[in-house]
Design an enzyme around this catalytic site. Structure first.
Site, short mmCIF file in Angstrom:
data_model
loop_
_atom_site.label_atom_id
_atom_site.label_comp_id
_atom_site.label_asym_id
_atom_site.label_seq_id
_atom_site.Cartn_x
_atom_site.Cartn_y
_atom_site.Cartn_z
N LEU A 112 0.86 -1.18 0.00
CA LEU A 112 0.00 0.00 0.00
C LEU A 112 0.90 1.23 0.00
O LEU A 112 1.98 1.22 0.60
CB LEU A 112 -0.90 0.04 1.25
CG LEU A 112 -1.97 -1.05 1.38
CD1 LEU A 112 -2.67 -0.91 2.74
CD2 LEU A 112 -2.98 -0.97 0.25
N ASP A 113 0.46 2.30 -0.66
CA ASP A 113 1.19 3.56 -0.59
C ASP A 113 1.34 3.97 0.87
O ASP A 113 0.47 3.68 1.71
CB ASP A 113 0.44 4.67 -1.34
CG ASP A 113 0.39 4.43 -2.84
OD1 ASP A 113 1.24 3.68 -3.35
OD2 ASP A 113 -0.51 5.01 -3.49
N ALA A 114 2.41 4.68 1.19
CA ALA A 114 2.65 5.08 2.57
C ALA A 114 1.48 5.86 3.15
O ALA A 114 1.12 5.69 4.32
CB ALA A 114 3.93 5.90 2.65
N THR A 174 -1.65 5.61 2.45
CA THR A 174 -2.90 4.85 2.46
C THR A 174 -2.93 3.94 3.68
O THR A 174 -1.95 3.28 4.00
CB THR A 174 -3.02 3.99 1.18
OG1 THR A 174 -2.99 4.85 0.05
CG2 THR A 174 -4.32 3.20 1.18
#
Length: 278
Positions: free
Chosen positions: A135-137, A139
């Site tokens: 996951l993106d940081a 998110t």
């Protein structure tokens, strides 16, 4: 006390993470930059920002107070994941926004480094884990890690071949309207920014409005492909960027007199459906 540092983000720096910009312009390490941010010593457009991974737009002013004064890291607040499910094959965790999925070159705290400790604290003797997706940081939400090599291979294959149903909740700008499939190719634009571009990789996202007002829509999104920033890019392409998503021109302040900053990108990984690797 050292002199404050103030600078304006250049066009070439647009889309760069806050911690990298602070480190670059103060001459400090990324670790020190992240501590300064967590201590509330970094402002973007005169507003304190405490998310080190926040992507900053060109033209924004950043100021750092007392860059030479860094408190003991043990005194800083902790951002911890939470175990949602645990068995002999895998572990599912709730990743908080602002925490990396995988360990970076600077050795920042990440899911990869924190989950083994959580397993040990839970009385588990085997604490090795492997990420099977990311996951993106910025998110938050559910993230799966394998505890066995067979589970890692099985889950990795499921993600690679689209046999996983991922459901996200997002808050975007404006009234999104009806249910729709967004089918638009995504490619690199500049820096960390992606976009809908001719010749990009195929990308499809199902979106459905759960609740709407004139100013915002709460959206359920299911990406059918796995492109970088896919949900963020697709909704921004429709003119409905996510709240708090400065990289894609999303609203970063809400309310009036005075406006309140949106603390993070409003995107949460709600659910993952996949066949158990057992």
């Amino acid at each position: 006390m050292t002199a404050p540092v103030s600078f304006v983000v250049s066009d070439d720096e647009g889309g760069t993470r806050l911690d990298r910009l602070v480190a670059r312009h103060t001459g400090s390490s990324r670790r020190v930059a992240r501590i300064l941010i967590m201590q509330g010593k970094v402002c973007v457009r005169r507003t304190v920002v405490k998310i080190a991974t926040r992507e900053i737009r060109a033209g924004e002013q950043i100021s750092v107070s007392d860059p030479g004064e860094v408190a003991n890291p043990k005194e800083l607040p902790k951002v911890e994941p939470r175990i949602l499910h645990l068995d002999h094959w895998l572990v599912a965790v709730d990743k908080p926004a602002g925490l990396l999925s995988e360990t970076g070159r600077q050795g920042s705290p990440s899911i990869e480094t924190l989950v083994p400790r959580l397993l040990a604290e839970a009385g588990e003797h085997k604490t090795d884990v492997r990420l099977v997706h990311r996951l993106d940081a910025g998110t938050s939400g559910v993230l799966l890690l394998a505890r066995r090599s067979q589970a890692c291979a099985t889950l990795g294959d499921a993600f690679a071949h689209g046999r996983v149903i991922k459901t996200y909740i997002a808050l975007c700008q404006g009234d999104l309207g009806r249910v729709q499939l967004i089918d638009a190719p995504i490619g690199h634009v500049r820096g960390t920014r992606q976009g809908v571009v001719e010749g990009g990789k195929p990308a499809r996202t199902d979106v459905e409005s759960i609740a709407t007002t004139q100013d915002a829509s709460l959206v359920r999104a299911q990406p059918k492909t796995g492109r970088t920033h896919q949900i963020r890019v697709h909704l921004a392409h429709l003119g409905h960027p996510l709240y708090g998503d400065g990289l894609y021109d999303g609203p970063r302040y809400v309310g009036k007199a005075p406006p309140e900053p949106v603390p993070r990108t409003m995107l949460h990984a709600l659910q993952i459906e996949v066949t158990h690797p057992k």
